[in-house]
Design a protein around this motif. Structure first.
Motif, PDB file in Angstrom:
ATOM      1  N   UNK A 285      -1.765  16.474   4.412  1.00 32.42           N
ATOM      2  CA  UNK A 285      -2.702  15.948   3.429  1.00 32.42           C
ATOM      3  C   UNK A 285      -2.237  14.669   2.763  1.00 32.42           C
ATOM      4  N   UNK A 286      -0.951  14.314   2.923  1.00 32.56           N
ATOM      5  CA  UNK A 286      -0.469  13.061   2.333  1.00 32.56           C
ATOM      6  C   UNK A 286      -1.171  11.892   3.002  1.00 32.56           C
ATOM      7  N   UNK A 287      -1.378  10.828   2.239  1.00 32.59           N
ATOM      8  CA  UNK A 287      -2.060   9.654   2.774  1.00 32.59           C
ATOM      9  C   UNK A 287      -1.079   8.494   2.885  1.00 32.59           C
ATOM     10  N   UNK A 288      -1.159   7.776   4.010  1.00 34.89           N
ATOM     11  CA  UNK A 288      -0.355   6.567   4.188  1.00 34.89           C
ATOM     12  C   UNK A 288      -1.265   5.433   4.639  1.00 34.89           C
ATOM     13  N   UNK A 289      -0.762   4.224   4.548  1.00 36.88           N
ATOM     14  CA  UNK A 289      -1.492   3.077   5.073  1.00 36.88           C
ATOM     15  C   UNK A 289      -0.867   2.646   6.383  1.00 36.88           C
ATOM     16  N   UNK A 290      -1.707   2.302   7.337  1.00 36.26           N
ATOM     17  CA  UNK A 290      -1.215   1.729   8.587  1.00 36.26           C
ATOM     18  C   UNK A 290      -1.990   0.449   8.863  1.00 36.26           C
TER      19      UNK A 290
ATOM     20  N   UNK B 146      -5.818  -3.192   7.155  1.00 31.01           N
ATOM     21  CA  UNK B 146      -5.199  -1.965   6.655  1.00 31.01           C
ATOM     22  C   UNK B 146      -6.139  -0.772   6.821  1.00 31.01           C
ATOM     23  N   UNK B 147      -5.590   0.359   7.227  1.00 32.04           N
ATOM     24  CA  UNK B 147      -6.381   1.583   7.406  1.00 32.04           C
ATOM     25  C   UNK B 147      -5.635   2.745   6.784  1.00 32.04           C
ATOM     26  N   UNK B 148      -6.361   3.689   6.207  1.00 37.73           N
ATOM     27  CA  UNK B 148      -5.691   4.897   5.713  1.00 37.73           C
ATOM     28  C   UNK B 148      -5.505   5.914   6.835  1.00 37.73           C
ATOM     29  N   UNK B 149      -4.414   6.654   6.797  1.00 39.60           N
ATOM     30  CA  UNK B 149      -4.241   7.814   7.683  1.00 39.60           C
ATOM     31  C   UNK B 149      -3.752   8.986   6.839  1.00 39.60           C
ATOM     32  N   UNK B 150      -4.030  10.172   7.323  1.00 37.07           N
ATOM     33  CA  UNK B 150      -3.644  11.376   6.601  1.00 37.07           C
ATOM     34  C   UNK B 150      -2.716  12.211   7.476  1.00 37.07           C
ATOM     35  N   UNK B 151      -1.767  12.850   6.850  1.00 41.53           N
ATOM     36  CA  UNK B 151      -0.832  13.702   7.583  1.00 41.53           C
ATOM     37  C   UNK B 151      -1.529  15.013   7.922  1.00 41.53           C
ATOM     38  N   UNK B 152      -1.499  15.367   9.209  1.00 38.69           N
ATOM     39  CA  UNK B 152      -1.992  16.672   9.654  1.00 38.69           C
ATOM     40  C   UNK B 152      -0.804  17.636   9.703  1.00 38.69           C
ATOM     41  N   UNK B 153      -0.535  18.144  10.899  1.00 39.20           N
ATOM     42  CA  UNK B 153       0.595  19.074  11.045  1.00 39.20           C
ATOM     43  C   UNK B 153       1.917  18.323  10.960  1.00 39.20           C
ATOM     44  N   UNK B 154       2.903  18.992  10.407  1.00 41.76           N
ATOM     45  CA  UNK B 154       4.247  18.434  10.329  1.00 41.76           C
ATOM     46  C   UNK B 154       5.173  19.321  11.159  1.00 41.76           C
ATOM     47  N   UNK B 155       5.784  18.739  12.172  1.00 48.62           N
ATOM     48  CA  UNK B 155       6.742  19.470  13.007  1.00 48.62           C
ATOM     49  C   UNK B 155       8.141  18.937  12.723  1.00 48.62           C
ATOM     50  N   UNK B 156       9.121  19.601  13.324  1.00 49.41           N
ATOM     51  CA  UNK B 156      10.502  19.212  13.051  1.00 49.41           C
ATOM     52  C   UNK B 156      10.783  17.768  13.483  1.00 49.41           C
ATOM     53  N   UNK B 157      10.270  17.406  14.670  1.00 48.36           N
ATOM     54  CA  UNK B 157      10.573  16.078  15.215  1.00 48.36           C
ATOM     55  C   UNK B 157       9.385  15.124  15.200  1.00 48.36           C
ATOM     56  N   UNK B 158       8.214  15.649  14.901  1.00 46.11           N
ATOM     57  CA  UNK B 158       7.038  14.776  14.948  1.00 46.11           C
ATOM     58  C   UNK B 158       6.070  15.120  13.822  1.00 46.11           C
ATOM     59  N   UNK B 159       5.231  14.140  13.532  1.00 45.50           N
ATOM     60  CA  UNK B 159       4.221  14.297  12.487  1.00 45.50           C
ATOM     61  C   UNK B 159       2.887  13.877  13.101  1.00 45.50           C
ATOM     62  N   UNK B 160       1.848  14.682  12.883  1.00 46.87           N
ATOM     63  CA  UNK B 160       0.519  14.345  13.381  1.00 46.87           C
ATOM     64  C   UNK B 160      -0.192  13.519  12.315  1.00 46.87           C
TER      65      UNK B 160
END
Ligand code: ZN
Length: 166
Positions: A98-103, A110-124
């Motif tokens: 649910x965290x929001x970042x800019x890419x 600039x575009x917003x993106x939101x964090x989906x699943x968080x894994x140990x080595x990767x983030x969706x």
């Protein structure tokens, strides 16, 4: 006493209190208890279904309406999801769904993106707005309506209390 007989139309600065709920009746966002929202109607700052429902309303109007996903934050695009290595984020930053970042988008915008699943080595990362695909349930009270100034029209946002400060 100064009565306000204006109605909401393109180019009006509109002050509203609003509550947004999802289909389950949970409050997602609300201005109640805070400053009302101040925006310029017709600039595309709010979802199209909101501006459509509010258009023509007067000060004091208090009403509720539904906005379809199509006229809200759009349908979900399951392709607009990308996994990135956990290592692209600062090590000491806790990454939560649910965290929001800019890419930076393909055209450098600039575009917003939101964090989906968080894994140990990767983030969706999800380019879909969290409310994409959702029907939106608004209740709205119109508090004030006035003409936008030339500066406000040029900037595309309202100035003064509740608006932008430069
Ligand atoms: Zn401005």
């Amino acid at each position: 006493m100064l009565l306000n007989f204006q109605s909401v139309a393109d180019g009006k600065v509109v002050t509203v209190h609003y509550t947004l709920k999802n289909a389950a009746g949970e409050v997602i966002d609300s201005s109640e208890g805070n400053q009302p929202m101040v925006y310029i109607q017709g600039m595309g700052n709010l979802v199209p279904g909101f501006e459509k429902a509010v258009n023509g309303k007067r000060v004091g109007d208090d009403f509720a309406f539904e906005v379809s996903a199509e006229e809200g934050y759009g349908e979900r695009d399951d392709e607009a999801v990308q996994a990135v290595p956990r290592s692209v984020f600062p090590k000491d930053l806790e990454i939560l769904p649910g965290m929001q970042f800019g890419v930076t988008g393909p055209d450098g915008q600039p575009m917003p993106v939101w964090v989906g699943e968080v894994h140990e080595d990767s983030v969706i990362l999800d380019m879909n707005h969290p409310l994409a695909g959702a029907v939106l349930f608004f209740s709205v009270r119109i508090m004030d309506i006035r003409d936008a100034t030339r500066d406000e029209m040029a900037h595309g946002h309202a100035h003064g209390p509740g608006g932008h400060h430069h």
